[in-house]
Design an enzyme around this catalytic site. Sequence first.
Site, PDB file in Angstrom:
ATOM      1  N   HIS A 174     -10.568  23.374  -3.616  1.00 29.85           N
ATOM      2  CA  HIS A 174      -9.202  23.959  -4.331  1.00 29.85           C
ATOM      3  C   HIS A 174      -8.355  23.229  -3.748  1.00 29.85           C
ATOM      4  CE1 HIS A 174      -5.920  26.679  -3.994  1.00 29.85           C
ATOM      5  NE2 HIS A 174      -6.527  27.006  -2.688  1.00 29.85           N
TER       6      HIS A 174
ATOM      7  N   CYS B 229      -7.520  32.091  -2.417  1.00 34.45           N
ATOM      8  CA  CYS B 229      -8.074  30.626  -3.154  1.00 34.45           C
ATOM      9  C   CYS B 229      -8.896  31.320  -3.384  1.00 34.45           C
ATOM     10  CB  CYS B 229      -7.119  29.489  -2.270  1.00 34.45           C
ATOM     11  SG  CYS B 229      -5.096  29.746  -1.793  1.00 34.45           S
TER      12      CYS B 229
ATOM     13  N   ASN C  36      -0.504  23.723  -5.325  1.00 39.80           N
ATOM     14  CA  ASN C  36      -1.579  25.319  -4.783  1.00 39.80           C
ATOM     15  C   ASN C  36      -1.273  26.382  -5.387  1.00 39.80           C
ATOM     16  OD1 ASN C  36      -3.463  27.302  -4.274  1.00 39.80           O
ATOM     17  ND2 ASN C  36      -2.778  26.526  -2.167  1.00 39.80           N
TER      18      ASN C  36
END
Length: 325
Positions: free
Chosen positions: A250, A112, A280
């Site tokens: 993020h 990520c 996500n």
Amino acid sequence: MKGSRILGTGAYMPSNVMSNKAIEALVDTSDEWIRERTGIVERRISQGETTSDLATKAAIEALKDSNVTAKEIDLIIVATVSADSIIPSAACKVQKNIGADNAMAFDINAACSGFIFALDMANNYIAAGRATKALVIGAEVLSKITDWKDRNTCVLFGDGAGAVVLSEDKEKHINYVNCRSVGEKWESLTCEGSPLNNPYVDCGDIHDGKLKMNGKDIYKFAVKTMDEEFNRILNESKLKKENIDFILPHQANMRMLESFSKKVEIPLDRFIINLQHVGNTSGASIPVALDEANKAGILSSGSNLLIIGFGGGLTYGSTLLKWNK
Ligand code: ACO
């Protein structure tokens, strides 16, 4: 040392929307639990498009937004943990798809945090005079490595891609970059590849190739590192909190962002957040949210944007970006 600047952004999301209700049919969960614990309402899930397909479409959008042709691009970096294949890289497929014949192209894996790592690399290639215009892309089809029987993880992830064109510039617009890895904690998030299997050893069957996560470990790690990175950037830049116009984190979990917002005393309305609708998307999360903010006209020339992320590895990174488009 040359500076660099983002000329434009692009994103592409698969059209198929998967609601929390649809996940209720797969595992023992509920729309209410997912909303309360994560903030996620829906995510996009590919119905056939590959990571390089998504990356290509995001790249084309970013080129259009930047008024740059594919031939002008001399560097393509794709941040991904879900490339179509081990060989070739997603970046080489994007290069072919858009006709960027003059580019060096490769993928990186920092989960990520990948987009921040890739942006740092492109910035450094430009600073060193090795590139003049780079496509920096975050692209994922996480749905293919998601364990759709594991309620701890399958509610979190989504597919998508985002991209920016980074160009050399007289001034530096990307500052105070920090990219770090904490390999000691690698077991917190894993997705196994093929075991060693050759004429000398046979390490057994192929693993299931699905994501496994210790959510609590990552949660604690994320809250701690985001806070530390925020303070580091304020110290190094000598900027006051009030001068940070937006925080682009993020997009992992709303509760995490709420607690970060409280800790640093910056209200959530100065955060760029789109996880409700996309979940996500790992390496794609930051450039997808950046593109949304750009296209919504939220960012103005001179805005200070603090980008901050964390992920598998474990890894984390942050940078202060002066928006000038
Ligand atoms: N639906 C219903 N119940 C669930 C679900 C679900 N989808 N998932 C877990 N539960 C249950 C658990 O089994 C547990 O039940 P128990 O108390 O009977 O054992 C209970 O809910 C609480 O579970 P917790 O794990 O404590 O839930 P938590 O509030 O910590 O939320 C979550 C879990 C959302 C995963 C959170 O820990 C998180 O977001 N962590 C960070 C994950 C992350 O950001 N990863 C990013 C990196 S990903 C990358 O790099 C690709």
